[in-house]
Design a protein around this motif. Sequence first.
Motif, PDB file in Angstrom:
ATOM      1  N   UNK A  42       0.043   3.081   1.265  1.00 55.49           N
ATOM      2  CA  UNK A  42       1.417   2.876   1.748  1.00 55.49           C
ATOM      3  C   UNK A  42       1.414   2.229   3.118  1.00 55.49           C
ATOM      4  N   UNK A  43       0.514   2.703   3.984  1.00 57.19           N
ATOM      5  CA  UNK A  43       0.428   2.131   5.335  1.00 57.19           C
ATOM      6  C   UNK A  43      -0.013   0.671   5.256  1.00 57.19           C
ATOM      7  N   UNK A  44      -0.971   0.401   4.388  1.00 56.52           N
ATOM      8  CA  UNK A  44      -1.497  -0.966   4.200  1.00 56.52           C
ATOM      9  C   UNK A  44      -0.381  -1.910   3.749  1.00 56.52           C
ATOM     10  N   UNK A  58       5.820  -3.723   9.507  1.00 52.35           N
ATOM     11  CA  UNK A  58       6.170  -2.694  10.483  1.00 52.35           C
ATOM     12  C   UNK A  58       5.108  -2.577  11.563  1.00 52.35           C
ATOM     13  N   UNK A  59       5.563  -2.165  12.728  1.00 52.69           N
ATOM     14  CA  UNK A  59       4.637  -1.868  13.826  1.00 52.69           C
ATOM     15  C   UNK A  59       5.093  -0.533  14.418  1.00 52.69           C
ATOM     16  N   UNK A 114       5.002  10.897   7.700  1.00 55.90           N
ATOM     17  CA  UNK A 114       6.203  10.771   6.862  1.00 55.90           C
ATOM     18  C   UNK A 114       5.851  10.217   5.479  1.00 55.90           C
ATOM     19  N   UNK A 115       4.956   9.251   5.466  1.00 56.35           N
ATOM     20  CA  UNK A 115       4.546   8.699   4.165  1.00 56.35           C
ATOM     21  C   UNK A 115       3.893   9.806   3.338  1.00 56.35           C
ATOM     22  N   UNK A 116       2.989  10.547   3.967  1.00 60.01           N
ATOM     23  CA  UNK A 116       2.299  11.625   3.244  1.00 60.01           C
ATOM     24  C   UNK A 116       3.308  12.641   2.729  1.00 60.01           C
ATOM     25  N   UNK A 117       4.223  13.019   3.614  1.00 57.38           N
ATOM     26  CA  UNK A 117       5.206  14.043   3.243  1.00 57.38           C
ATOM     27  C   UNK A 117       6.041  13.585   2.045  1.00 57.38           C
TER      28      UNK A 117
END
Lengths: 467, 191
Positions: B53-55, B61-62, B72-75
């Motif tokens: 997701x971060x990739x 986004x920065x 937040x992504x993990x949650x």
Amino acid sequence: MYRSERLLTAIGNLDDEIVETVGRRQGYLPAKTSRPARRKLWRTLLAAAIIASLLGCTAYAVGVSIHAKRQEQLRQRYQVEENAVTSYAEYALPEAPGPSMTLLSSYNDGTVVHAYVDISPVPEDEVRDMFMFDTEDDGLVHYLAYLSTVGGGEALTHAAFFTQDWEFAPDDYVTVTQADGTTQNYLKPEAKLARYFAQSYDAETQTLTLDCRFWLKDLPQGAAQAGLHVFSQDVWARPDENNNLIDERSAIHRDFGTIKVDIPEPDTRKVLFAEPLAFTNPADNCSARLIGVELSSGAITWLLTFDEEVLPYLGDLKSFDGEASAAAFERQRSWVRRLDALVADASVTLSDGRVIPVPGAAANSGNQESPFRLYGVGWEGTIPVADVVSVRVSGQRFDLPAWRPRPWAGKESRSACGFRAQPQADLPFFVFSPMAGSKFFHVNLTSPGMKNPTAYGQNGYFICRTE
Amino acid sequence: MKDKEIIDLYWRRSDAAIEETARKYGGYCHTIAYNILENFEDSEECVNDTWLGAWNSMPDKRPAKLAAFLGKITRNFAISRGIAKSREKRGGKAVILALEELDECIPDGFDLSAVIEARELELALCRFVRSLPETERQVFVSRYWYLDTELRIAKRQRFSKSKVSAMLKRTRSKLQTYLQEEGLCTVQRDY
């Protein structure tokens, strides 16, 4: 469908700042070290200089007095004068306050070197966190770790807090009934915490006293000094694939610096009996022989040989799930019980007629390539090792020859006084480590070539009842 | 490695970005996922999804705060997975428990207004959380953002579990009043 699903999602988008602040405060995230802005730093330094000039004398007196007090406690603990302990070294205290780490003393019991240091300032809540970690193992808290650097190599030392005695009242224990109906007494965490706090921490000077332990086997042969690096880290406890909690460490949080610690010459006497004591383990009808002892002011180690390959090395087993592993484990335990029974009534006799009982036994093992084993146990304090004239075990008395001090000096390394001193060098081994004042003992597994002592706890750590 | 440097790695599409992220925030994200899913393998998958997701998010986004961004992504992944598992009756108890507790914040016969934009609700919640006293805020966010258990929160705060339970109950009651006062709740419709 819950009405609150939207609410839970919305909470997920709270400000990053709130999430991160709570994360750091609560230990989900490592705490950040902040560097004050340059202007603020100068103001702070100026204020500190003024305060220091006003309070300097008092601070110095308080700071030095706590170090001196701790040294006095350590001398008492090891009965240095009373037992003429030569493997204890004390260091000159700093002439002026300032260093964040002060080396107090070091002691070599023939297997482990203890380096005692004071570090300051350490805030009280931080110390409480460390103690809670130690007592509850629930992680996500902040604690100190120590790194020894020797000849460029590094090994994480065992972390511990200085304690002088471990006497607890009956109320300090809670009795727990096991599934099989037996009961065990456990020390209440709060009792242990209170004792730790009282013995290791000086609130007035925010000074914490640490007992940093090196295993001799992790030091290069003949090492006379070791570097001791003390720093703090955040430690995360997270479950592994078996849902056991394991540690994860963050970057260094606070660095107290590195100091050189002298490794005192161990005062170990090694004696091989003229007639070994043969015995069997009824649990598997295998036999072994007690061939001698290694005595030091801090510990007694039994030297054993096994006549058969009786002890599978638990470290070689991939898991403890299978029946074979369970059987091997039970066989190990039967030998631990047998050895414990063998030395249950053991004692040493001093030249003045005093008899000192051996405080139980505890075991550890090497692999099966050799039948040679060592079993050792620490005294609760120290003994005048030079005055021991005989050892009694299983009703038999073994007279010891007069001791020639430092029999290995100039021939083998100091660490040779431990297992490396044996002709069967490089043999893996068991080491029994006792918990003074406890009715339990650990069985610590070691594995050949293992350099990181902290792995002991992870590799295998068993607590067996001795009664 | 500093967050800014890690973000730069993402922007340069360097494989090292994920390695460095995992090294620095692997434990953090795993803790969040494990709080929610209570299962090691699921948590690991969730954390891996987070890196993906971060990739996919950087660029464009920065994030100003990388930890919270990843958390937040993990949650989100973990809650979705937890709810799905609960529907299949294969787990997800931690999420369901949190949802049941949060249901108390919405008065009987009411629902969160469908016409309220998600962002409006989020801003209102931010204001509410900021208005809480420090300790209450810590406990509330630990419970409903990090989905940590009351027992673990109690240990960390050195409170009794009952004190944490009572504190959370009081905060939920405050939140219920707040949602009503802000007009965020409307009468529930039966369809």
